[in-house]
Design a protein around this motif. Sequence first.
Motif, PDB file in Angstrom:
ATOM      1  N   ASP A   1       0.845  -1.196   0.000  1.00 50.14           N
ATOM      2  CA  ASP A   1       0.000   0.000   0.000  1.00 50.14           C
ATOM      3  C   ASP A   1       0.885   1.252   0.000  1.00 50.14           C
ATOM      4  O   ASP A   1       1.457   1.600   1.027  1.00 50.14           O
ATOM      5  CB  ASP A   1      -0.915  -0.017   1.223  1.00 50.14           C
ATOM      6  N   PHE A   2       0.992   1.899  -1.137  1.00 49.37           N
ATOM      7  CA  PHE A   2       1.842   3.083  -1.287  1.00 49.37           C
ATOM      8  C   PHE A   2       1.095   4.393  -1.032  1.00 49.37           C
ATOM      9  O   PHE A   2       1.634   5.462  -1.304  1.00 49.37           O
ATOM     10  CB  PHE A   2       2.458   3.127  -2.693  1.00 49.37           C
ATOM     11  N   ARG A   3      -0.114   4.343  -0.512  1.00 52.46           N
ATOM     12  CA  ARG A   3      -0.901   5.574  -0.316  1.00 52.46           C
ATOM     13  C   ARG A   3      -0.233   6.581   0.613  1.00 52.46           C
ATOM     14  O   ARG A   3      -0.467   7.772   0.486  1.00 52.46           O
ATOM     15  CB  ARG A   3      -2.302   5.250   0.201  1.00 52.46           C
ATOM     16  N   GLU A   4       0.597   6.129   1.530  1.00 53.52           N
ATOM     17  CA  GLU A   4       1.265   7.042   2.466  1.00 53.52           C
ATOM     18  C   GLU A   4       2.655   7.441   1.983  1.00 53.52           C
ATOM     19  O   GLU A   4       3.446   7.976   2.750  1.00 53.52           O
ATOM     20  CB  GLU A   4       1.370   6.386   3.844  1.00 53.52           C
ATOM     21  N   SER A   5       2.932   7.219   0.714  1.00 48.50           N
ATOM     22  CA  SER A   5       4.271   7.442   0.187  1.00 48.50           C
ATOM     23  C   SER A   5       4.205   8.207  -1.129  1.00 48.50           C
ATOM     24  O   SER A   5       3.189   8.224  -1.811  1.00 48.50           O
ATOM     25  CB  SER A   5       4.938   6.081  -0.036  1.00 48.50           C
ATOM     26  N   PHE A   6       5.330   8.810  -1.487  1.00 49.53           N
ATOM     27  CA  PHE A   6       5.470   9.459  -2.787  1.00 49.53           C
ATOM     28  C   PHE A   6       5.885   8.448  -3.855  1.00 49.53           C
ATOM     29  O   PHE A   6       5.959   8.782  -5.027  1.00 49.53           O
ATOM     30  CB  PHE A   6       6.546  10.550  -2.723  1.00 49.53           C
TER      31      PHE A   6
END
Length: 109
Positions: A78-83
Amino acid sequence: MAEPISPITLPPVTNPEQEGKWLREALVNWLDSEFIPETVNQTIATRATQIFVRQRMEGENDLGSLVIAIVTEMQAFDFRESFYSEFAIANAVSDLLLDSLGIDRCCGA
């Protein structure tokens, strides 16, 4: 016609723990320096390193195959909290490895 880029084969793994530790630290440093340091960068680096080390332990030494494995398996992250994305991570791993081997990654050289 352009010449195809030759495959890059990493030396066989001799110390997977050390290789993984180096990669994780290098990847965290890269992630933190590209944008801003974030807690999720530690998690991303740990996951990418786990994939890389497991692939190496299974005998994979081809850099292209390692990059594809990281892209494929990081798709579940889950890359939602990342750039970042799975592609950025796999490319960063590739760049870090090429740099460590002294291989110029500019312009296909």
